[in-house]
Design an enzyme around this catalytic site. Sequence first.
Site, mmCIF file in Angstrom:
data_model
loop_
_atom_site.group_PDB
_atom_site.id
_atom_site.type_symbol
_atom_site.label_atom_id
_atom_site.label_comp_id
_atom_site.label_asym_id
_atom_site.label_seq_id
_atom_site.Cartn_x
_atom_site.Cartn_y
_atom_site.Cartn_z
ATOM 1 N N LYS A 1 -0.946 -0.282 -10.290
ATOM 2 C CA LYS A 1 -0.317 0.182 -9.047
ATOM 3 C C LYS A 1 0.294 1.573 -9.247
ATOM 4 O O LYS A 1 0.170 2.451 -8.394
ATOM 5 C CB LYS A 1 0.752 -0.826 -8.597
ATOM 6 N N ASP B 1 4.956 -5.316 0.655
ATOM 7 C CA ASP B 1 4.127 -6.512 0.481
ATOM 8 C C ASP B 1 4.098 -7.348 1.765
ATOM 9 O O ASP B 1 3.293 -8.266 1.880
ATOM 10 C CB ASP B 1 4.704 -7.396 -0.639
ATOM 11 N N GLN C 1 7.113 -7.625 -8.417
ATOM 12 C CA GLN C 1 5.889 -8.250 -8.920
ATOM 13 C C GLN C 1 6.093 -9.747 -9.114
ATOM 14 O O GLN C 1 7.066 -10.176 -9.739
ATOM 15 C CB GLN C 1 5.461 -7.570 -10.236
HETATM 16 N N1 GUN Z 1 1.321 -11.066 -7.705
HETATM 17 C C1 GUN Z 1 0.051 -11.398 -7.394
HETATM 18 N N2 GUN Z 1 -0.322 -10.804 -6.238
HETATM 19 C C2 GUN Z 1 0.740 -10.087 -5.816
HETATM 20 C C3 GUN Z 1 0.968 -9.255 -4.681
HETATM 21 O O1 GUN Z 1 0.108 -9.059 -3.801
HETATM 22 N N3 GUN Z 1 2.204 -8.687 -4.613
HETATM 23 C C4 GUN Z 1 3.162 -8.898 -5.546
HETATM 24 N N4 GUN Z 1 4.341 -8.305 -5.375
HETATM 25 N N5 GUN Z 1 2.976 -9.656 -6.603
HETATM 26 C C5 GUN Z 1 1.770 -10.249 -6.737
#
Ligand code: GUN
Length: 300
Positions: free
Chosen positions: A54, A121, A98
């Site tokens: 990311k 998100d 995360q």
């Molecule tokens: N862990 C797995 N997929 C995601 C996601 O789309 N966002 C976040 N913040 N954590 C994740």
Amino acid sequence: MTAQILDGKETARLLREELSVEVEKWRAEGGPQPTLAAVLVGDDPASQVYVRNKERACGQVGMASRLIRRSDTTSTSELLDVLHELNEDSQVHGILVQLPLPKAIDTHRVLDAVAASKDVDAFCPENVGLLVQGRPRFLPCTPHGVVNLLARYRIELAGRHVVIVGRSEIVGKPLANMLVQRDIGFGPKYANATVTICHSQSADLASMTRQADVLVAAVGRPCLITVDMVKPGAVVVDVGINRVDEKLVGDVDFAAVREVASFITPVPGGVGPLTIAMLLRNNFTACELQQAVGDATIAN
Ligand code: GUN
């Protein structure tokens, strides 16, 4: 019939390219550099890789990123303090926590503490509610990636039966909420679906999946979707990411299903790369929205 591959890697590259042009223009016109803060708790190897990807992707489109790391012994209240600081920081536009968080942490309390305007998100109750009402602030990243991919290949959804296997808060539920809307930003052809959600308690899963014009697998179980569960000519979208013998595989028996489907996403290289591209899009939207609010405040 051998299915056409839906190339998520290339689609994500094109989306990043488009976004970087927009970011460059935004900055040339005096806008601040969009900045994403990622909060990583503990040292789960997969989460470390996701967060690193990311951060790298932010750099590719001219955005800044900040990584806030905490050990897996961090308490819920310490994490709430971190989020409070990020919420108040006008140089941070998007915040991502995360997942998964360590078991001792109250995940809902933490996600609820992210300011809705920075919740890229789209996990907090306000943003989920806005989506359900058909007036989203941010579209959730993986479902947004799925629709983007289908729209790029002109796979229309209006009036078609989409069967989603999996009821997670991250994929299954928000995707269903998007596809039943009249328009989610791609025009009415790429919404207005008839949607069924299946899950671990659904009776006779195969009889449901065989009805799908578009079948989405989002469970996290290798080979859950076998060829007998797919209607010939169906579009198959595999959101699963599973590690089997050091290899990444999805939820679909790819080799067999590709012989009956019309379109199929591979794993890796299907939906996965799009999730990050959509996160970047949301971070830019967050930056634009915050700037607009700031400008309105100054004008007042
Ligand atoms: N862990 C797995 N997929 C995601 C996601 O789309 N966002 C976040 N913040 N954590 C994740």
